[in-house]
Design a protein around this motif. Sequence first.
Motif, mmCIF file in Angstrom:
data_model
loop_
_atom_site.group_PDB
_atom_site.id
_atom_site.type_symbol
_atom_site.label_atom_id
_atom_site.label_comp_id
_atom_site.label_asym_id
_atom_site.label_seq_id
_atom_site.Cartn_x
_atom_site.Cartn_y
_atom_site.Cartn_z
ATOM 1 N N GLN A 115 14.290 35.552 -42.059
ATOM 2 C CA GLN A 115 12.892 35.451 -41.630
ATOM 3 C C GLN A 115 12.721 35.530 -40.109
ATOM 4 N N PHE A 116 13.835 35.391 -39.380
ATOM 5 C CA PHE A 116 13.715 35.523 -37.920
ATOM 6 C C PHE A 116 13.597 37.003 -37.515
ATOM 7 N N SER A 117 13.930 37.894 -38.451
ATOM 8 C CA SER A 117 13.821 39.328 -38.106
ATOM 9 C C SER A 117 12.912 40.118 -39.042
ATOM 10 N N ARG A 118 12.589 39.558 -40.189
ATOM 11 C CA ARG A 118 11.725 40.269 -41.145
ATOM 12 C C ARG A 118 10.564 39.349 -41.524
ATOM 13 N N SER A 119 9.352 39.912 -41.543
ATOM 14 C CA SER A 119 8.162 39.088 -41.840
ATOM 15 C C SER A 119 8.136 38.715 -43.323
ATOM 16 N N PRO A 120 7.346 37.674 -43.683
ATOM 17 C CA PRO A 120 7.222 37.325 -45.108
ATOM 18 C C PRO A 120 6.764 38.527 -45.944
ATOM 19 N N GLU A 121 5.873 39.328 -45.364
ATOM 20 C CA GLU A 121 5.375 40.497 -46.109
ATOM 21 C C GLU A 121 6.516 41.485 -46.345
ATOM 22 N N GLN A 122 7.346 41.698 -45.329
ATOM 23 C CA GLN A 122 8.453 42.644 -45.491
ATOM 24 C C GLN A 122 9.459 42.107 -46.515
ATOM 25 N N ILE A 123 9.732 40.811 -46.435
ATOM 26 C CA ILE A 123 10.703 40.228 -47.379
ATOM 27 C C ILE A 123 10.172 40.325 -48.798
ATOM 28 N N ALA A 124 8.862 40.173 -48.956
ATOM 29 C CA ALA A 124 8.260 40.308 -50.297
ATOM 30 C C ALA A 124 8.429 41.732 -50.811
ATOM 31 N N VAL A 125 8.248 42.720 -49.944
ATOM 32 C CA VAL A 125 8.446 44.125 -50.363
ATOM 33 C C VAL A 125 9.908 44.355 -50.718
ATOM 34 N N GLY A 136 10.568 43.090 -54.023
ATOM 35 C CA GLY A 136 10.006 43.993 -55.035
ATOM 36 C C GLY A 136 10.950 45.159 -55.304
ATOM 37 N N LEU A 137 11.509 45.695 -54.226
ATOM 38 C CA LEU A 137 12.463 46.806 -54.381
ATOM 39 C C LEU A 137 13.717 46.334 -55.126
ATOM 40 N N LYS A 138 14.158 45.112 -54.795
ATOM 41 C CA LYS A 138 15.351 44.554 -55.458
ATOM 42 C C LYS A 138 15.090 44.474 -56.963
ATOM 43 N N SER A 139 13.934 43.985 -57.376
ATOM 44 C CA SER A 139 13.673 43.836 -58.819
ATOM 45 C C SER A 139 13.464 45.194 -59.476
ATOM 46 N N LEU A 140 13.022 46.181 -58.704
ATOM 47 C CA LEU A 140 12.842 47.526 -59.263
ATOM 48 C C LEU A 140 14.200 48.186 -59.510
ATOM 49 N N PHE A 141 15.067 48.110 -58.501
ATOM 50 C CA PHE A 141 16.360 48.815 -58.611
ATOM 51 C C PHE A 141 17.417 47.981 -59.325
ATOM 52 N N ASP A 142 17.252 46.641 -59.316
ATOM 53 C CA ASP A 142 18.256 45.768 -59.948
ATOM 54 C C ASP A 142 17.533 44.781 -60.869
ATOM 55 N N HIS A 194 18.123 43.349 -63.566
ATOM 56 C CA HIS A 194 18.871 42.261 -64.214
ATOM 57 C C HIS A 194 19.546 41.346 -63.200
ATOM 58 N N GLY A 195 19.368 41.654 -61.917
ATOM 59 C CA GLY A 195 19.908 40.776 -60.869
ATOM 60 C C GLY A 195 21.428 40.684 -60.869
ATOM 61 N N ILE A 196 22.082 41.836 -61.146
ATOM 62 C CA ILE A 196 23.555 41.797 -61.217
ATOM 63 C C ILE A 196 24.228 42.484 -60.034
ATOM 64 N N MET A 197 23.428 43.153 -59.183
ATOM 65 C CA MET A 197 24.013 43.955 -58.098
ATOM 66 C C MET A 197 24.180 43.100 -56.839
ATOM 67 N N ASN A 198 25.419 42.641 -56.628
ATOM 68 C CA ASN A 198 25.753 41.836 -55.453
ATOM 69 C C ASN A 198 24.756 40.696 -55.223
ATOM 70 N N PRO A 199 24.512 39.874 -56.248
ATOM 71 C CA PRO A 199 23.526 38.788 -56.109
ATOM 72 C C PRO A 199 23.945 37.788 -55.026
ATOM 73 N N GLY A 200 22.954 37.160 -54.374
ATOM 74 C CA GLY A 200 23.248 36.153 -53.350
ATOM 75 C C GLY A 200 23.539 36.739 -51.992
ATOM 76 N N LYS A 201 23.443 38.042 -51.856
ATOM 77 C CA LYS A 201 23.670 38.712 -50.574
ATOM 78 C C LYS A 201 22.330 39.260 -50.076
ATOM 79 N N LEU A 202 22.136 39.208 -48.799
ATOM 80 C CA LEU A 202 20.975 39.783 -48.116
ATOM 81 C C LEU A 202 19.679 39.044 -48.461
ATOM 82 N N LEU A 203 19.314 39.066 -49.768
ATOM 83 C CA LEU A 203 18.085 38.363 -50.214
ATOM 84 C C LEU A 203 18.509 37.171 -51.061
ATOM 85 N N VAL A 204 18.257 35.976 -50.598
ATOM 86 C CA VAL A 204 18.662 34.801 -51.395
ATOM 87 C C VAL A 204 17.414 34.024 -51.837
#
Length: 480
Positions: A449-459, A462-468, A470-480
Amino acid sequence: MTLGDVERAAILAALFTYSAGGRLRMPTFLDEIFSPEQIARDDDSCANWGRDWTRDRAPAPSAVVFPKTAEEVQALVRRAAETATALVPSGGRTGLSGGAVAANGEVVVSFDKMNRIVDFDATDRIARCQPGVVTGALQSFAEDRGLMYPVDFASSGSSHIGGNIATNAGGIKVIRYGLTRDWVTGLQVVTGAGELLKCNQGLTKNATGYDLRHLFVGSEGTLGFIVEAEMRLAKAAQPHRVMVLGVPQFPDLLKVLAAFQQEITLSAFEFFSQIALDKVRAHRDLAEPLSTPTNFYALLEFDDSEEDAAMAAFARVMEEGWVTDGVLSQSDAQAASLWQLREGISESIAIYTPYKNDLAVKVSALPEFLTKVTDCVQAAYPDYEVCWYGHIGDGNLHLNILKPAALSIEEFYANCGTISPQIFALVEAAGGSISAEHGVGTLKADYLQFSRSPEQIAVMRGLKSLFDPHGIMNPGKLLV
Ligand code: S2G
Ligand code: ZN
């Protein structure tokens, strides 16, 4: 212990089983997709392939698989989706943010066996690479054909092109040749739904909507796994010269940068502090580059053909008093020796288990930013050694706080962790990035959040849930 057919069938039927000693549940559908030599479940393999260069979390995958084809990766992802099995991609394991660490029973997907340059077209100057191609191998492949793959850094001898793309690796030549992203002209990715997306197919122009290729570059394996990359190659590098300059005052580094950029095309403009120089000299038994030590040093690389213009710039920066001394390489060997002073830093300070930060701000913001961060660290821990180095020509500083011998790693990291929010607040105030080139992984995920706004993190979510989904692609990394 080898299982008889009867026991094996019973276990496969159960889908899941326990490893020897009942340590971990592990998916046995792997045996339906991969041959035995493509699966490792032993402790040593799990420890070896379950990690990167970070050491803050112990590797504990349930298994390691070594796919050889995109089809095998698709089959794996589909079965993992059905069984909610987490997958962690593994390349050269040189990552510095924990992005390839499997600490929670995941299955590590190592691309070691997908390591071929499968095609090359001299007209297009495109090398079609599997993700496990070592960066240095692509560099050599290009040189053998009178071309160059211009993204370079200290770990290029072991990093994989797939991992470089997943973190959009930068390194020492960004000021002239850009980042990995700039050389990816086609990308094949297996998404978290097991689909194979073929993005851009190596086209220079392609105005047909969203460029999905660029979503996957820098996504750290959280949206999909790269199974093939079409990499553009540049024309061959010219013979080059290396200059090391002594710069007593940090802000003057930027005046030196501007003075040289006015006269020549810089292939690199790096810097390092006296502390960094002391550590790499001691570790590698290297001579002082200059007769008089200074607080900071600049290392420049440029084409041989611009030597006269470079010497004119050197005379100016000396006259201005920004530089007190300098050395110009007289041979390739001396150029390589001078580069050791910069490229050897990371390895030389590893024994101090440094608390690393990889920060970026606009070049114009560097002097004020460095002063504020240095003051912040010195105020909190006046007795810690702070080692500065990095790619100052593109605004990227590597801040390494060195662990005092008397402190345990845990205590040291806990102490440094207390100042991270302050450092990242300074990054945010400067409009900078909390991770310039090493990625977010787990190490920086709590500070996104120090480099990406809440709006950007929300987008991004959204992309994470679109492309992944089932939440199996490297979970716990980048977006926690
Ligand atoms: C560098 C290498 C990793 C590190 O030397 O430019 O990116 O931070 C770093 O030591
Ligand atoms: Zn770097």
